[in-house]
Design a protein around this motif. Structure first.
Motif, PDB file in Angstrom:
ATOM      1  N   GLY A 179      15.754  -2.729  13.526  1.00 19.19           N
ATOM      2  CA  GLY A 179      16.021  -1.752  14.216  1.00 19.19           C
ATOM      3  C   GLY A 179      16.792  -0.870  13.467  1.00 19.19           C
ATOM      4  N   LYS A 180      16.537  -0.689  11.984  1.00 20.79           N
ATOM      5  CA  LYS A 180      17.340   0.203  11.335  1.00 20.79           C
ATOM      6  C   LYS A 180      16.637   1.078  10.431  1.00 20.79           C
ATOM      7  CE  LYS A 180      21.263  -2.486  12.141  1.00 20.79           C
ATOM      8  NZ  LYS A 180      22.647  -1.864  12.585  1.00 20.79           N
ATOM      9  N   ALA A 181      15.755   1.358  10.987  1.00 18.24           N
ATOM     10  CA  ALA A 181      14.719   2.389   9.851  1.00 18.24           C
ATOM     11  C   ALA A 181      15.532   3.838   9.487  1.00 18.24           C
ATOM     12  CB  ALA A 181      13.385   2.759  10.756  1.00 18.24           C
ATOM     13  N   ASP A 182      15.969   4.318  10.668  1.00 13.11           N
ATOM     14  CA  ASP A 182      16.884   5.276  10.286  1.00 13.11           C
ATOM     15  C   ASP A 182      17.795   5.329   9.117  1.00 13.11           C
ATOM     16  OD1 ASP A 182      15.614   6.469  12.267  1.00 13.11           O
ATOM     17  OD2 ASP A 182      17.310   6.558  13.733  1.00 13.11           O
ATOM     18  N   LEU A 183      18.308   4.153   8.744  1.00  8.45           N
ATOM     19  CA  LEU A 183      19.039   4.123   7.487  1.00  8.45           C
ATOM     20  C   LEU A 183      18.111   4.439   6.165  1.00  8.45           C
ATOM     21  CD1 LEU A 183      21.201   0.675   8.094  1.00  8.45           C
ATOM     22  CD2 LEU A 183      21.860   3.111   8.368  1.00  8.45           C
ATOM     23  N   THR A 235       4.834  -7.670   0.537  1.00 13.21           N
ATOM     24  CA  THR A 235       5.916  -7.054   0.223  1.00 13.21           C
ATOM     25  C   THR A 235       7.015  -7.010   1.416  1.00 13.21           C
ATOM     26  OG1 THR A 235       5.249  -5.930  -1.907  1.00 13.21           O
ATOM     27  CG2 THR A 235       7.311  -5.276  -0.982  1.00 13.21           C
ATOM     28  N   VAL A 236       6.236  -6.401   2.316  1.00 14.27           N
ATOM     29  CA  VAL A 236       7.063  -6.470   3.571  1.00 14.27           C
ATOM     30  C   VAL A 236       7.433  -7.699   4.378  1.00 14.27           C
ATOM     31  CG1 VAL A 236       7.107  -5.479   5.947  1.00 14.27           C
ATOM     32  CG2 VAL A 236       6.340  -4.050   4.116  1.00 14.27           C
ATOM     33  N   GLN A 237       6.690  -8.787   4.237  1.00 18.55           N
ATOM     34  CA  GLN A 237       6.719 -10.006   4.953  1.00 18.55           C
ATOM     35  C   GLN A 237       7.783 -10.749   4.080  1.00 18.55           C
ATOM     36  OE1 GLN A 237       3.325 -12.356   4.963  1.00 18.55           O
ATOM     37  NE2 GLN A 237       4.292 -14.138   5.995  1.00 18.55           N
ATOM     38  N   GLY A 238       7.470 -10.904   2.742  1.00 22.62           N
ATOM     39  CA  GLY A 238       8.392 -11.465   2.129  1.00 22.62           C
ATOM     40  C   GLY A 238      10.007 -10.998   2.179  1.00 22.62           C
ATOM     41  N   LEU A 239      10.147  -9.562   2.131  1.00 20.37           N
ATOM     42  CA  LEU A 239      11.478  -8.942   2.056  1.00 20.37           C
ATOM     43  C   LEU A 239      12.062  -9.528   3.551  1.00 20.37           C
ATOM     44  CD1 LEU A 239      11.158  -5.827  -0.030  1.00 20.37           C
ATOM     45  CD2 LEU A 239      12.799  -7.601  -0.332  1.00 20.37           C
ATOM     46  N   CYS A 240      11.265  -9.346   4.636  1.00 16.80           N
ATOM     47  CA  CYS A 240      11.974  -9.456   5.637  1.00 16.80           C
ATOM     48  C   CYS A 240      12.377 -11.115   6.030  1.00 16.80           C
ATOM     49  CB  CYS A 240      10.730  -9.286   6.745  1.00 16.80           C
ATOM     50  SG  CYS A 240      10.685  -7.255   7.281  1.00 16.80           S
ATOM     51  N   GLU A 241      11.358 -11.924   5.606  1.00 14.76           N
ATOM     52  CA  GLU A 241      11.484 -13.464   5.559  1.00 14.76           C
ATOM     53  C   GLU A 241      12.955 -13.786   4.505  1.00 14.76           C
ATOM     54  OE1 GLU A 241       8.042 -15.642   5.020  1.00 14.76           O
ATOM     55  OE2 GLU A 241       6.981 -14.795   6.558  1.00 14.76           O
ATOM     56  N   TYR A 242      12.899 -13.009   3.546  1.00 14.94           N
ATOM     57  CA  TYR A 242      14.331 -13.283   2.649  1.00 14.94           C
ATOM     58  C   TYR A 242      15.540 -12.940   3.539  1.00 14.94           C
ATOM     59  CZ  TYR A 242      17.363 -12.622  -1.152  1.00 14.94           C
ATOM     60  OH  TYR A 242      18.549 -12.712  -2.053  1.00 14.94           O
ATOM     61  N   THR A 274       0.867  -1.015   0.036  1.00 16.35           N
ATOM     62  CA  THR A 274      -0.042   0.021  -0.117  1.00 16.35           C
ATOM     63  C   THR A 274       0.962   1.248   0.024  1.00 16.35           C
ATOM     64  OG1 THR A 274      -0.237  -0.059   2.408  1.00 16.35           O
ATOM     65  CG2 THR A 274      -1.838  -1.176   1.124  1.00 16.35           C
ATOM     66  N   ASP A 275       2.195   0.996  -0.086  1.00 15.69           N
ATOM     67  CA  ASP A 275       2.996   2.366   0.131  1.00 15.69           C
ATOM     68  C   ASP A 275       3.921   2.475  -0.790  1.00 15.69           C
ATOM     69  OD1 ASP A 275       2.091   2.693   2.908  1.00 15.69           O
ATOM     70  OD2 ASP A 275       3.221   0.732   3.471  1.00 15.69           O
ATOM     71  N   SER A 276       4.862   3.572  -0.821  1.00 17.36           N
ATOM     72  CA  SER A 276       5.902   4.019  -1.767  1.00 17.36           C
ATOM     73  C   SER A 276       7.116   3.055  -1.348  1.00 17.36           C
ATOM     74  CB  SER A 276       6.502   5.128  -1.721  1.00 17.36           C
ATOM     75  OG  SER A 276       7.067   5.484  -0.262  1.00 17.36           O
ATOM     76  N   VAL A 277       7.905   2.562  -2.492  1.00 16.52           N
ATOM     77  CA  VAL A 277       9.039   2.120  -2.170  1.00 16.52           C
ATOM     78  C   VAL A 277       9.899   2.599  -0.842  1.00 16.52           C
ATOM     79  CG1 VAL A 277      11.188   1.403  -3.028  1.00 16.52           C
ATOM     80  CG2 VAL A 277       9.361   1.501  -4.568  1.00 16.52           C
ATOM     81  N   TYR A 278      10.009   3.948  -0.783  1.00 16.75           N
ATOM     82  CA  TYR A 278      10.539   4.387   0.595  1.00 16.75           C
ATOM     83  C   TYR A 278       9.857   4.008   1.645  1.00 16.75           C
ATOM     84  CZ  TYR A 278      11.006   7.802   4.358  1.00 16.75           C
ATOM     85  OH  TYR A 278      11.241   8.201   5.308  1.00 16.75           O
ATOM     86  N   GLU A 279       8.638   3.909   1.788  1.00 18.46           N
ATOM     87  CA  GLU A 279       7.891   3.654   3.097  1.00 18.46           C
ATOM     88  C   GLU A 279       7.882   2.146   3.195  1.00 18.46           C
ATOM     89  OE1 GLU A 279       4.256   5.271   1.535  1.00 18.46           O
ATOM     90  OE2 GLU A 279       4.417   6.913   2.839  1.00 18.46           O
ATOM     91  N   THR A 280       7.965   1.404   2.263  1.00 13.77           N
ATOM     92  CA  THR A 280       7.709   0.078   2.203  1.00 13.77           C
ATOM     93  C   THR A 280       9.222  -0.560   2.808  1.00 13.77           C
ATOM     94  OG1 THR A 280       6.268  -0.417   0.361  1.00 13.77           O
ATOM     95  CG2 THR A 280       7.950  -2.368   0.957  1.00 13.77           C
ATOM     96  N   ARG A 321      11.391   1.111   4.515  1.00  8.05           N
ATOM     97  CA  ARG A 321      11.437   1.921   5.778  1.00  8.05           C
ATOM     98  C   ARG A 321      10.812   0.725   6.939  1.00  8.05           C
ATOM     99  NH1 ARG A 321      13.253   6.253   8.472  1.00  8.05           N
ATOM    100  NH2 ARG A 321      12.123   6.881  10.156  1.00  8.05           N
ATOM    101  N   LYS A 322       9.667   0.316   6.540  1.00 12.65           N
ATOM    102  CA  LYS A 322       9.040  -0.945   7.281  1.00 12.65           C
ATOM    103  C   LYS A 322       9.811  -2.143   7.446  1.00 12.65           C
ATOM    104  CE  LYS A 322       4.507   0.622   6.444  1.00 12.65           C
ATOM    105  NZ  LYS A 322       2.978   0.284   6.064  1.00 12.65           N
ATOM    106  N   VAL A 323      10.439  -2.458   6.573  1.00  8.96           N
ATOM    107  CA  VAL A 323      11.278  -3.847   6.529  1.00  8.96           C
ATOM    108  C   VAL A 323      12.541  -3.455   7.382  1.00  8.96           C
ATOM    109  CG1 VAL A 323      12.959  -5.124   5.128  1.00  8.96           C
ATOM    110  CG2 VAL A 323      10.876  -4.596   4.277  1.00  8.96           C
TER     111      VAL A 323
END
Length: 294
Positions: free
Chosen positions: A241-245, A274-281, A226-232, A234-236
């Motif tokens: 604990g690295k959102a600030d990157l 998208t977020v779940q897939g990338l996190c699990e990857y 539901t988000d932009s690539v940036y927002e997505t 950032r959630k990943v």
């Protein structure tokens, strides 16, 4: 089952050949053994192999290249698809055409509201800006005209563990670059103007067997979001604990390529978000995960 896969040395095609090669009889078509712009060549291959399913992945998929040479894109991406659809219909084979979320890449209205960023359903009328998106949409229509039993899959941006050749070419490295950024504390600037899903290519390959058994029609076939690539992203990164990157990059056209996946889900095909897939990857690399988990 006899399955003809075009673009079998491409990103998705090679993974399909690898996944199904032990379970089915596969004709791994490349430009060297099947030129799908040549109807005589197609006819000879079909008569020899007699496919029951055709998975048409072959294409010029470089969006910029299609814009620079639209005549070549038209020949390959549009009329080549038409040729394959006609041949599959003549052979009584199921045609599965790999299309793209680029069909949703429309010009943004002057005043962009949140409604512009709603995920697209398959039936929405769309007027894509990129030549590649225009040609994929044209190919979809010709595919259904030539073979009304076709299944058309609109695929998103994809990632997977790259093989050696892909690493050398920098192809499909997005998820690996995210992993490196987390591991090394590298800041990333990402597009805040484009909204789209990003899908694990291995998951697309895994679900392809269900796809060729689907009722005819067009399906959004990939991860939702539901988000932009940036927002997505950032959630990943926040999961580690690295959102600030993740920094917001500017510029570029406002684009919404998000896909509503309810139609595929209604027939039992469900992708991870998208977020779940990338996190699990990222977590699937156990050494990496245990070192960097928070």
């Amino acid at each position: 089952m006899r399955i003809l896969i075009t673009g079998s040395n491409g990103y998705l095609g090679k993974r399909l050949v690898k996944r199904y090669g032990d379970r089915h009889e596969i004709y791994a078509a490349t430009h060297e053994n099947l030129d799908f712009t040549d109807e005589d060549n197609i006819r000879a291959v079909f008569e020899s192999f007699r496919p029951e399913v055709v998975v048409h992945c072959g294409a010029i998929s470089d969006v910029g290249a299609c814009g620079r040479n639209p005549e070549k894109s038209l020949k390959v991406n549009v009329y080549g698809t038409q040729n394959m659809a006609r041949a599959s219909a003549d052979a009584g084979a199921k045609m599965v055409f790999c299309s793209s979320d680029q069909v949703y890449a429309q010009a943004a209205p002057q005043m962009v509201g949140r409604d512009f960023y709603l995920p697209h359903r398959e039936a929405v009328k769309t007027e894509p800006v990129p030549v590649y998106g225009q040609h994929k949409l044209m190919a979809e229509a010709l595919c259904m005209e030539e073979n009304p039993k076709s299944v058309i899959l609109r695929l998103s941006w994809m990632y997977d563990v790259p093989d050696e050749a892909e690493r050398e070419r920098g192809k499909g490295m997005f998820a690996e670059e995210l992993k490196t950024a987390i591991a090394e504390g590298q800041a990333l600037k990402l597009d805040s103007n484009t909204c789209r899903g990003i899908t694990d290519c291995a998951e697309v390959a895994e679900k392809m067997e269900k796809a060729w058994n689907l009722p005819a029609g067009v399906y959004n076939f990939g991860s939702s979001g539901t988000d932009s690539v940036y927002e997505t992203i950032r959630k990943v990164f926040a999961r580690f604990g690295k959102a600030d990157l993740v920094r917001c990059g500017g510029g570029g056209a406002v684009r919404n390529l998000l896909m509503d996946t309810h139609k595929a889900e209604s027939v039992g095909i469900r992708f991870r978000s998208t977020v779940q897939g990338l996190c699990e990857y990222i977590k699937s690399d156990s050494c990496f995960y245990h070192k960097h988990k928070q």
